[in-house]
Design a protein around this motif. Structure first.
Motif, PDB file in Angstrom:
ATOM      1  N   VAL A 173     -18.804  -6.434  12.945  1.00  0.00           N
ATOM      2  CA  VAL A 173     -18.948  -4.994  12.706  1.00  0.00           C
ATOM      3  C   VAL A 173     -18.193  -4.611  11.431  1.00  0.00           C
ATOM      4  CG1 VAL A 173     -18.463  -2.694  13.627  1.00  0.00           C
ATOM      5  CG2 VAL A 173     -19.139  -4.544  15.171  1.00  0.00           C
ATOM      6  N   GLY A 174     -18.854  -3.903  10.525  1.00  0.00           N
ATOM      7  CA  GLY A 174     -18.186  -3.387   9.341  1.00  0.00           C
ATOM      8  C   GLY A 174     -18.023  -4.375   8.202  1.00  0.00           C
ATOM      9  N   ASN A 175     -18.788  -5.460   8.215  1.00  0.00           N
ATOM     10  CA  ASN A 175     -18.679  -6.451   7.148  1.00  0.00           C
ATOM     11  C   ASN A 175     -19.020  -5.835   5.796  1.00  0.00           C
ATOM     12  OD1 ASN A 175     -18.044  -8.295   9.118  1.00  0.00           O
ATOM     13  ND2 ASN A 175     -20.018  -9.313   9.097  1.00  0.00           N
ATOM     14  N   VAL A 176     -18.362  -6.325   4.739  1.00  0.00           N
ATOM     15  CA  VAL A 176     -18.564  -5.822   3.383  1.00  0.00           C
ATOM     16  C   VAL A 176     -18.906  -6.999   2.479  1.00  0.00           C
ATOM     17  CG1 VAL A 176     -17.475  -4.637   1.433  1.00  0.00           C
ATOM     18  CG2 VAL A 176     -16.902  -3.964   3.775  1.00  0.00           C
ATOM     19  N   ALA A 177     -19.989  -6.878   1.729  1.00  0.00           N
ATOM     20  CA  ALA A 177     -20.389  -7.941   0.791  1.00  0.00           C
ATOM     21  C   ALA A 177     -19.340  -8.084  -0.307  1.00  0.00           C
ATOM     22  CB  ALA A 177     -21.751  -7.606   0.181  1.00  0.00           C
ATOM     23  N   ALA A 178     -19.339  -9.227  -0.960  1.00  0.00           N
ATOM     24  CA  ALA A 178     -18.369  -9.513  -2.021  1.00  0.00           C
ATOM     25  C   ALA A 178     -18.418  -8.450  -3.118  1.00  0.00           C
ATOM     26  CB  ALA A 178     -18.634 -10.888  -2.610  1.00  0.00           C
ATOM     27  N   LYS A 179     -17.212  -8.006  -3.523  1.00  0.00           N
ATOM     28  CA  LYS A 179     -17.086  -7.062  -4.618  1.00  0.00           C
ATOM     29  C   LYS A 179     -15.685  -7.206  -5.208  1.00  0.00           C
ATOM     30  CE  LYS A 179     -15.954  -2.954  -1.816  1.00  0.00           C
ATOM     31  NZ  LYS A 179     -16.396  -1.585  -1.572  1.00  0.00           N
TER      32      LYS A 179
ATOM     33  N   SER B 229     -14.029  -4.298  -6.798  1.00  0.00           N
ATOM     34  CA  SER B 229     -13.367  -3.002  -6.933  1.00  0.00           C
ATOM     35  C   SER B 229     -13.887  -2.061  -5.861  1.00  0.00           C
ATOM     36  CB  SER B 229     -13.606  -2.408  -8.323  1.00  0.00           C
ATOM     37  OG  SER B 229     -14.986  -2.152  -8.517  1.00  0.00           O
ATOM     38  N   GLY B 230     -13.232  -0.918  -5.752  1.00  0.00           N
ATOM     39  CA  GLY B 230     -13.656   0.078  -4.774  1.00  0.00           C
ATOM     40  C   GLY B 230     -12.890  -0.046  -3.472  1.00  0.00           C
ATOM     41  N   SER B 231     -13.450   0.546  -2.432  1.00  0.00           N
ATOM     42  CA  SER B 231     -12.795   0.530  -1.134  1.00  0.00           C
ATOM     43  C   SER B 231     -13.845   0.520  -0.031  1.00  0.00           C
ATOM     44  CB  SER B 231     -11.873   1.741  -0.980  1.00  0.00           C
ATOM     45  OG  SER B 231     -12.620   2.931  -1.006  1.00  0.00           O
TER      46      SER B 231
ATOM     47  N   PRO C 114       0.829  -1.204   0.000  1.00  0.00           N
ATOM     48  CA  PRO C 114       0.000   0.000   0.000  1.00  0.00           C
ATOM     49  C   PRO C 114       0.861   1.250   0.000  1.00  0.00           C
ATOM     50  CG  PRO C 114      -0.645  -1.509   1.760  1.00  0.00           C
ATOM     51  CD  PRO C 114       0.628  -2.026   1.174  1.00  0.00           C
ATOM     52  N   THR C 115       0.417   2.281  -0.689  1.00  0.00           N
ATOM     53  CA  THR C 115       1.150   3.537  -0.723  1.00  0.00           C
ATOM     54  C   THR C 115       0.576   4.542   0.267  1.00  0.00           C
ATOM     55  OG1 THR C 115      -0.242   4.311  -2.533  1.00  0.00           O
ATOM     56  CG2 THR C 115       1.843   3.253  -3.129  1.00  0.00           C
ATOM     57  N   GLU C 116      -0.565   4.239   0.854  1.00  0.00           N
ATOM     58  CA  GLU C 116      -1.190   5.125   1.827  1.00  0.00           C
ATOM     59  C   GLU C 116      -1.110   4.477   3.205  1.00  0.00           C
ATOM     60  OE1 GLU C 116      -5.168   6.337   0.527  1.00  0.00           O
ATOM     61  OE2 GLU C 116      -4.625   5.511  -1.415  1.00  0.00           O
ATOM     62  N   PRO C 117      -0.908   5.285   4.246  1.00  0.00           N
ATOM     63  CA  PRO C 117      -0.875   4.702   5.590  1.00  0.00           C
ATOM     64  C   PRO C 117      -2.240   4.117   5.968  1.00  0.00           C
ATOM     65  CG  PRO C 117      -0.844   7.102   5.699  1.00  0.00           C
ATOM     66  CD  PRO C 117      -0.749   6.723   4.251  1.00  0.00           C
ATOM     67  N   ASN C 118      -2.202   3.071   6.788  1.00  0.00           N
ATOM     68  CA  ASN C 118      -3.420   2.426   7.294  1.00  0.00           C
ATOM     69  C   ASN C 118      -4.316   1.933   6.167  1.00  0.00           C
ATOM     70  OD1 ASN C 118      -2.510   3.053   9.918  1.00  0.00           O
ATOM     71  ND2 ASN C 118      -3.351   5.086   9.701  1.00  0.00           N
ATOM     72  N   THR C 119      -3.708   1.432   5.111  1.00  0.00           N
ATOM     73  CA  THR C 119      -4.440   0.890   3.964  1.00  0.00           C
ATOM     74  C   THR C 119      -4.052  -0.559   3.762  1.00  0.00           C
ATOM     75  OG1 THR C 119      -4.544   3.039   2.886  1.00  0.00           O
ATOM     76  CG2 THR C 119      -4.820   1.120   1.479  1.00  0.00           C
ATOM     77  N   VAL C 120      -5.047  -1.382   3.515  1.00  0.00           N
ATOM     78  CA  VAL C 120      -4.844  -2.801   3.226  1.00  0.00           C
ATOM     79  C   VAL C 120      -5.313  -3.048   1.801  1.00  0.00           C
ATOM     80  CG1 VAL C 120      -5.484  -5.164   3.852  1.00  0.00           C
ATOM     81  CG2 VAL C 120      -5.210  -3.424   5.649  1.00  0.00           C
ATOM     82  N   LEU C 121      -4.452  -3.640   0.979  1.00  0.00           N
ATOM     83  CA  LEU C 121      -4.841  -3.997  -0.385  1.00  0.00           C
ATOM     84  C   LEU C 121      -5.501  -5.362  -0.380  1.00  0.00           C
ATOM     85  CD1 LEU C 121      -1.735  -2.808  -2.428  1.00  0.00           C
ATOM     86  CD2 LEU C 121      -3.837  -1.567  -1.886  1.00  0.00           C
ATOM     87  N   VAL C 122      -6.604  -5.476  -1.090  1.00  0.00           N
ATOM     88  CA  VAL C 122      -7.325  -6.736  -1.229  1.00  0.00           C
ATOM     89  C   VAL C 122      -6.993  -7.238  -2.631  1.00  0.00           C
ATOM     90  CG1 VAL C 122      -9.576  -7.853  -1.137  1.00  0.00           C
ATOM     91  CG2 VAL C 122      -9.140  -5.829   0.274  1.00  0.00           C
TER      92      VAL C 122
ATOM     93  N   THR D 179      -8.455   1.642   5.726  1.00  0.00           N
ATOM     94  CA  THR D 179      -9.092   1.523   4.414  1.00  0.00           C
ATOM     95  C   THR D 179      -8.661   0.225   3.753  1.00  0.00           C
ATOM     96  OG1 THR D 179      -9.083   3.923   4.134  1.00  0.00           O
ATOM     97  CG2 THR D 179      -9.335   2.600   2.134  1.00  0.00           C
ATOM     98  N   TRP D 180      -9.613  -0.500   3.205  1.00  0.00           N
ATOM     99  CA  TRP D 180      -9.333  -1.682   2.385  1.00  0.00           C
ATOM    100  C   TRP D 180      -9.626  -1.303   0.941  1.00  0.00           C
ATOM    101  CZ3 TRP D 180     -10.894  -1.900   7.303  1.00  0.00           C
ATOM    102  CH2 TRP D 180     -10.239  -2.799   8.162  1.00  0.00           C
ATOM    103  N   ARG D 181      -8.652  -1.519   0.040  1.00  0.00           N
ATOM    104  CA  ARG D 181      -8.808  -1.198  -1.387  1.00  0.00           C
ATOM    105  C   ARG D 181      -8.743  -2.484  -2.205  1.00  0.00           C
ATOM    106  NH1 ARG D 181      -9.112   3.994  -1.771  1.00  0.00           N
ATOM    107  NH2 ARG D 181      -7.834   5.388  -0.556  1.00  0.00           N
ATOM    108  N   TRP D 182      -9.813  -2.739  -2.932  1.00  0.00           N
ATOM    109  CA  TRP D 182      -9.884  -3.927  -3.780  1.00  0.00           C
ATOM    110  C   TRP D 182      -9.032  -3.709  -5.024  1.00  0.00           C
ATOM    111  CZ3 TRP D 182     -12.891  -3.464   0.189  1.00  0.00           C
ATOM    112  CH2 TRP D 182     -13.523  -4.586   0.741  1.00  0.00           C
ATOM    113  N   GLN D 183      -8.099  -4.633  -5.291  1.00  0.00           N
ATOM    114  CA  GLN D 183      -7.195  -4.537  -6.426  1.00  0.00           C
ATOM    115  C   GLN D 183      -7.471  -5.603  -7.489  1.00  0.00           C
ATOM    116  OE1 GLN D 183      -4.424  -2.144  -6.582  1.00  0.00           O
ATOM    117  NE2 GLN D 183      -5.842  -1.274  -5.105  1.00  0.00           N
ATOM    118  N   SER D 184      -7.847  -6.808  -7.058  1.00  0.00           N
ATOM    119  CA  SER D 184      -8.098  -7.885  -8.023  1.00  0.00           C
ATOM    120  C   SER D 184      -8.954  -8.973  -7.396  1.00  0.00           C
ATOM    121  CB  SER D 184      -6.777  -8.485  -8.519  1.00  0.00           C
ATOM    122  OG  SER D 184      -6.061  -9.066  -7.449  1.00  0.00           O
TER     123      SER D 184
END
Length: 112
Positions: free
Chosen positions: A69-75, A77-79, A26-34, A53-58
Protein backbone atom coordinates in the motif's frame (compact mmCIF):
# COMPACT_ATOMS: atom_id res chain seq x y z
CA UNK A 1 42.16 35.63 35.19
CA UNK A 2 39.74 36.87 37.79
CA UNK A 3 36.71 35.03 39.10
CA UNK A 4 34.30 36.97 36.83
CA UNK A 5 36.41 36.13 33.78
CA UNK A 6 36.49 32.45 34.69
CA UNK A 7 32.72 32.38 35.16
CA UNK A 8 32.27 34.06 31.77
CA UNK A 9 34.58 31.50 30.06
CA UNK A 10 32.75 28.58 31.68
CA UNK A 11 29.39 30.04 30.66
CA UNK A 12 30.47 30.45 27.04
CA UNK A 13 31.88 26.91 27.00
CA UNK A 14 28.62 25.52 28.39
CA UNK A 15 26.60 27.30 25.70
CA UNK A 16 28.92 26.38 22.84
CA UNK A 17 27.00 23.21 22.00
CA UNK A 18 23.54 24.75 22.36
CA UNK A 19 21.62 25.17 19.16
CA UNK A 20 23.63 22.61 17.21
CA UNK A 21 21.48 20.26 15.21
CA UNK A 22 21.90 17.33 12.90
CA UNK A 23 21.62 18.73 9.36
CA UNK A 24 20.23 15.40 8.14
CA UNK A 25 17.45 15.25 10.75
CA UNK A 26 13.92 16.10 9.62
CA UNK A 27 12.68 19.49 10.78
CA UNK A 28 9.00 18.57 10.51
CA UNK A 29 7.25 16.03 12.72
CA UNK A 30 6.40 12.66 11.15
CA UNK A 31 8.78 13.28 8.25
CA UNK A 32 11.34 10.85 6.88
CA UNK A 33 14.19 12.15 4.73
CA UNK A 34 15.14 10.00 1.76
CA UNK A 35 18.88 10.53 1.29
CA UNK A 36 21.86 8.70 -0.12
CA UNK A 37 21.16 5.06 0.76
CA UNK A 38 19.21 5.75 3.95
CA UNK A 39 15.90 6.81 5.43
CA UNK A 40 16.24 9.28 8.32
CA UNK A 41 14.86 8.33 10.76
CA UNK A 42 14.74 4.69 9.76
CA UNK A 43 12.18 3.91 12.47
CA UNK A 44 9.23 6.11 13.32
CA UNK A 45 6.49 5.59 15.92
CA UNK A 46 3.12 7.31 15.41
CA UNK A 47 -0.46 7.03 16.58
CA UNK A 48 -3.30 5.72 14.37
CA UNK A 49 -4.54 8.35 11.93
CA UNK A 50 -1.12 9.97 11.49
CA UNK A 51 0.11 10.97 8.05
CA UNK A 52 3.83 10.42 7.45
CA UNK A 53 5.73 12.36 4.77
CA UNK A 54 8.82 11.12 2.92
CA UNK A 55 10.97 13.91 1.40
CA UNK A 56 13.53 13.06 -1.24
CA UNK A 57 16.83 14.86 -0.56
CA UNK A 58 19.41 13.09 -2.74
CA UNK A 59 19.78 10.19 -5.13
CA UNK A 60 17.13 8.21 -6.93
CA UNK A 61 15.04 5.98 -4.67
CA UNK A 62 11.69 4.27 -4.64
CA UNK A 63 9.48 3.55 -1.64
CA UNK A 64 8.10 0.01 -1.51
CA UNK A 65 5.95 -1.11 1.43
CA UNK A 66 5.85 -4.73 2.49
CA UNK A 67 2.03 -4.59 2.49
CA UNK A 68 2.00 -3.08 -1.04
CA UNK A 69 0.00 0.00 0.00
CA UNK A 70 1.33 3.45 -0.91
CA UNK A 71 4.28 2.36 -3.03
CA UNK A 72 6.13 5.16 -4.86
CA UNK A 73 8.04 4.70 -8.13
CA UNK A 74 11.70 5.72 -8.25
CA UNK A 75 12.31 9.46 -8.17
CA UNK A 76 15.00 11.88 -7.01
CA UNK A 77 12.99 14.83 -5.66
CA UNK A 78 9.64 15.77 -4.20
CA UNK A 79 7.68 14.10 -1.45
CA UNK A 80 5.09 11.43 -0.79
CA UNK A 81 2.67 10.80 2.06
CA UNK A 82 0.83 7.87 3.58
CA UNK A 83 -1.81 7.91 6.28
CA UNK A 84 -1.60 5.10 8.83
CA UNK A 85 -5.13 4.47 10.10
CA UNK A 86 -4.60 1.20 11.92
CA UNK A 87 -2.14 -0.13 14.47
CA UNK A 88 0.71 -2.32 13.31
CA UNK A 89 4.25 -2.37 12.02
CA UNK A 90 4.72 -1.20 8.44
CA UNK A 91 8.09 -2.01 6.88
CA UNK A 92 9.34 -0.37 3.71
CA UNK A 93 12.47 -0.28 1.59
CA UNK A 94 14.11 1.17 -1.47
CA UNK A 95 14.20 -1.77 -3.88
CA UNK A 96 17.11 -0.13 -5.73
CA UNK A 97 19.27 -0.22 -2.57
CA UNK A 98 18.09 -3.28 -0.64
CA UNK A 99 17.26 -6.89 -1.37
CA UNK A 100 14.93 -7.43 1.60
CA UNK A 101 12.98 -5.54 4.25
CA UNK A 102 15.71 -6.18 6.84
CA UNK A 103 19.01 -5.25 5.13
CA UNK A 104 20.09 -2.16 3.21
CA UNK A 105 17.98 0.95 2.70
CA UNK A 106 15.02 -0.03 4.89
CA UNK A 107 12.67 1.58 7.39
CA UNK A 108 9.54 1.02 9.39
CA UNK A 109 6.59 2.89 10.83
CA UNK A 110 5.24 1.55 14.12
CA UNK A 111 1.63 2.60 14.64
CA UNK A 112 0.34 2.21 18.21
Amino acid sequence: MGRAGLIWVLGVAALAGCGESDPTAPTEPNTVLVTTNQFTPSQLSVTPGTTVTWRWQSGEHDLTFEDGVGNVAAKSSGSSTRNFGTSGSFRYRCVIHSSSYTVGMVGSVQVQ
